[in-house]
Design an enzyme around this catalytic site. Sequence first.
Site: not given
Ligand code: NAD
Length: 499
Positions: A37, A49, A112, A475
């Site tokens: 997973g 979630k 792997a 609705h």
């Molecule tokens: P993200 O890219 O969404 O956000 C990272 C944030 O950290 C950005 O706003 C950036 O500007 C900030 N940042 C970077 N360096 C920093 C620093 N030194 N100090 C302060 N702020 C800083 O990354 P995430 O939230 O870690 O998520 C990682 C990945 O996981 C993403 O690609 C996301 O799409 C995926 N994810 C998706 C979901 C969802 O679809 N709901 C949920 C969780 C994670």
Amino acid sequence: MIYDLAVIGSGPGGYVCAIRAAQLGLKTVCIEKGELGGVCLNVGCIPSKALIHASKTFYKAKHGAHMGIMAAEATVDMTAMQQWKSGIVTKLTGGIGALFKGNGVERRAATARIDGRAGDVFRVQLTDATGATSTLEAHYIVLATGSAPIEIGALPYGEAIVHATGALAFETVPARLAVVGGGVIGMELADVYARLGAQVTVIEALDRLLAIFDADLVRPVQLKQKKLGVKHLVDARVVGHVAHADGSITLEIDQGGGAKAGAKTGDKTGAKTGAKANAAATRETVRLDFDKVLVSVGRRPNTANLGLETVGLSPDAHGFLAVDAQQRTAVEGLFAIGDIAPGPMLAHKASYEGEVAAEAIAGHPAANDAACVPSVVYTDPEIATVGPTLTELVDQAKKDERSLQIGKFPMAALGRAIASDATEGFVRVVADSDTGELLAVHIVAAEASELINAAGFSLEMAASTEDVALTMHAHPSLAEGFMEAAKAALGQAIHQVNR
Ligand code: NAD
């Protein structure tokens, strides 16, 4: 025996690819070093979630007096909440095992590493948990190894400084939680722990939160977090930390003068908090104390130590592997999907790519030609979009000398939203004004993650605003917001005055 396909990794990309490949008649093995997973099921999408749902249920009950729910004294049993979450994870990961068996996918529990290729057969070296090694052979390999949290120098991970995995497993609600990085993970978990009673401070390097979305979509989320007492420090970076004997952490934060720290709480050092910073150009250092620090500053692809060099492949500077429309890398027979392939790091993108790769390997016509990749953040309200941002669309339209058809409908004007006590936010449709074809749909509202799928389908089918406006919607439902926004784009909204 030579396998037709070896899938490395069993996250939403790898397990879906393996199942589809087996369905298509390929002798398939899926190699996974951890639990089936991947991040999504074990320490990502699903457990987050579960905690989002549980914390919302708690918060709504506690603050439901206006609906006649008198449960202001409700409390949280974090151990029980974590157990409930873990039960969900176990059920789902077990489900993948059952699906593997049912579809004839062989599972190998090992790490792997590609070990070269002889003719059209790849060799893969496996190392199990005891350190024992073995080799298997396959005509095709799909790499689905996912990504890992980025660590920043000022905040090495440990007991009190954690990435999302640690923050999803807190045994107690931290009294003071710092969230470094106001992106998707940071804002979702800021919501969770603020609802559970933590005093949360989000520290974001850019000048605004959730910068991948248009600012007007983020505003309702920010407002709601402020009501929960969440402090937002933007244009702020952690430059150092001090760990104390009692387990607490003092963060040293470099903050731009344009932003307001507004947080005097827990300032052990008595340093200025910056609340009254007046010169936009000045920067200052603030020191704030926390019990836990969540670092959520992005993730990087897991493409190291895979033996790629043994087949002459190397990732780009960011660790991604370039792929074509069938997910083929530059090495024949070697495919890459999910977080290690360019594009957003999202589970549904990985699964989609996994199916494309399986079909292509089985010799079927298949291509990664999705009209859009839905983007969702499970905050309160949720933000969900398909297609480019409004800013991007406006810029492009200016360049192309075209105009846009835009319709926006507030959830506050929708009966179901009012009856659900969820009136924040809006739905926006953006279309080409000549053809009416939908280019993007932006939603910030309760259940936006559900509402966005009809919008994605509409983009996939090249629907126009008229198609959506003329589709009878049930609705009362929140989805009527999509129909009303399409009507608004045509100047035909019923439940708001057309402008
Ligand atoms: P993200 O890219 O969404 O956000 C990272 C944030 O950290 C950005 O706003 C950036 O500007 C900030 N940042 C970077 N360096 C920093 C620093 N030194 N100090 C302060 N702020 C800083 O990354 P995430 O939230 O870690 O998520 C990682 C990945 O996981 C993403 O690609 C996301 O799409 C995926 N994810 C998706 C979901 C969802 O679809 N709901 C949920 C969780 C994670």
